[in-house]
Design an enzyme around this catalytic site. Structure first.
Site, PDB file in Angstrom:
ATOM      1  N   LYS A   1       0.860  -1.183   0.000  1.00 50.52           N
ATOM      2  CA  LYS A   1       0.000   0.000   0.000  1.00 50.52           C
ATOM      3  C   LYS A   1       0.896   1.232   0.000  1.00 50.52           C
ATOM      4  CE  LYS A   1      -4.505   0.857   0.088  1.00 50.52           C
ATOM      5  NZ  LYS A   1      -5.512   0.114  -0.710  1.00 50.52           N
TER       6      LYS A   1
ATOM      7  N   ASP B   1      -6.700   4.513  -5.076  1.00 49.50           N
ATOM      8  CA  ASP B   1      -7.411   4.368  -3.809  1.00 49.50           C
ATOM      9  C   ASP B   1      -8.089   5.715  -3.578  1.00 49.50           C
ATOM     10  OD1 ASP B   1      -7.601   2.366  -1.391  1.00 49.50           O
ATOM     11  OD2 ASP B   1      -7.243   4.290  -0.433  1.00 49.50           O
TER      12      ASP B   1
END
Length: 448
Positions: A129, A169
């Site tokens: 991430k 995201d």
């Protein structure tokens, strides 16, 4: 106290001592460790090799400054991150988040969850991430382009189609991915497979935009089908008004549900006639306005400040699709009191640990994000496959594959929960099912 319990407590103590100021990461680890004891008892080799100590430490943690210039010529700087957490199953895979709340704790929690989410898809991808505390809201296209180019100038040193494949995201959509990809191409040459969530003009995948929202609904569709039920005619609550929420609403309406809510960071709307999806898309995707614009144009809608989950609303299905920890224990009790029987997480960890435990202990079908919202990363991995083959599949083909993957994820969670004597505990099912794949790969690969 069993040896397994002692081992888990030792790991928890160690992590809490090492990272005391990372509450989101600690919450994710605690939730995971609280469910895997039955699996550890069946697999003593995990404790013998102290695999949990290795698993809970990122393989690589990158932090860098991102200098950029605003439209007034002023110098600005933000923090950039990439957490490359685990590559046992394949290249690191996980989104980039641009939001003022971004910090090390949030990204470590997201990357840790991503390990098991990616494993559940059955596709060859590891967990990672990244992102920045940069806020795209209120910025011009030129400012966003300059920021993305500066961000990629540093990130490009650490990613690649066989190493680490970021996606979008919160705060990172097709526009941002386009600017990031353009800069990577200039620095490292053209490679379509280095980012996913790309615009269709340069080898993005059809259905990727819809994938997370569609996927969470498909998960619930298969859950209900297992009980000879369906979504048609049910009333649903959805939080959020971004990409995930919008396409969850779209698929729910397509399958015959009435969705009466959505929200943003300031408040929420209730429209008992059902959310007008075309108007919501116009406001959020085209005009980029707040939800107050919806009630100005829709007489049947009401706007309220605060959290959607603080209101007493009757519904059968709940889809939290906004952000982490939006549902606390009191909100969980309120949902159960008002008839909700299924809670499916479109966002990552939107329910607190106490809320999640309350749902499970009260017989609610609680579908954790690492399982229910895996559709986005699943289609990202399918985008990688298309890029590698220099092909682009049809919308229908990708959508069918997504539906099939979500069915397999649901089945894995259900079967694992049943196998460990906790039928319908999808938290345990998701954690153990994902962890088993990762643990076996790590043990086979040795201490690396």
């Amino acid at each position: 106290m069993s040896n397994t319990t002692n081992y888990i407590q030792k790991i928890q103590t160690k992590i809490h001592e090492n990272d005391p100021h990372q509450p989101e990461f600690l919450q994710a680890v605690d939730e995971f460790l609280s469910t895997i004891a039955p699996f550890l008892e069946d697999h003593p080799e995990i404790e013998q090799n102290d695999l949990l100590s290795v698993l809970t430490e990122p393989e690589r943690l990158l932090q860098f400054r991102v200098p950029w210039q605003d439209d007034q010529g002023n110098w600005q700087v933000n923090r950039g991150y990439r957490i490359q957490f685990n590559s046992a199953l394949g290249p690191y895979k996980g989104g980039l988040r641009f939001h003022p709340s971004v910090n090390l704790s949030i990204l470590k929690f997201l990357a840790f969850e991503q390990i098991f989410k990616n494993a559940l898809t059955g596709l060859p991808i590891g967990g990672g991430k990244g992102g920045s505390d940069f806020d795209p809201k209120g910025k011009s296209d030129q400012e966003i382009m300059r920021f993305c180019q500066s961000f990629m100038l540093e990130l490009s040193k650490y990613i690649g189609p066989n190493l680490d494949v970021p996606a979008g995201d919160i705060g990172v959509g097709g526009r941002e991915i386009g600017y990031l990809f353009g800069m990577y191409k200039r620095l490292r040459s053209y490679d379509a497979g280095v980012l996913t969530g790309k615009p269709l003009e340069f080898w993005g995948s059809l259905t990727r935009t819809e994938a997370t929202g569609y996927g969470v609904v498909y998960f619930v569709k298969h859950l209900l089908a297992d009980q000879q039920k369906n979504i048609e005619g049910r009333k649903a609550l959805v939080s959020g008004s971004g990409n995930v929420a919008i396409y969850a609403i779209e698929k729910l309406q397509e399958l015959g549900a009435t969705v009466i809510s959505c929200s943003d960071s300031n408040g929420y709307i209730i429209d008992e006639n059902g959310i007008d999806l075309s108007l919501l898309k116009e406001i959020k995707e085209v005009r980029r306005e707040r939800l107050t614009a919806y009630v100005n144009e829709k007489a049947s809608a009401q706007y309220f400040e605060g959290s959607l989950w603080d209101k007493e609303i009757s519904a059968e299905l709940a889809f939290p699709c906004a952000t982490q920890n939006e549902i606390d224990e009191e909100a969980a009790k309120r949902l159960v009191r008002n008839g909700v029987s299924v809670v499916a997480e479109g966002a990552n960890m939107p329910a607190s640990l106490e809320a999640a435990n309350y749902f499970v202990s009260n017989g609610i079908y609680y579908c954790p994000g690492k399982a229910a919202n895996a559709g986005g990363v699943a289609v990202s991995a399918l985008e990688m496959s298309q890029n590698a083959q220099r092909l682009q599949w049809t919308f229908a083909e990708v959508d069918a594959r997504l539906d099939g993957i979500m069915k397999e994820i649901y089945q894995a969670c259900y079967d694992t929960a049943v196998n460990y004597g906790q039928k319908n505990n999808f938290v345990l099912g998701a954690n153990i099912s994902g962890f088993e794949k990762v643990a076996k790969a790590m043990l086979r690969q040795g201490l690396v």
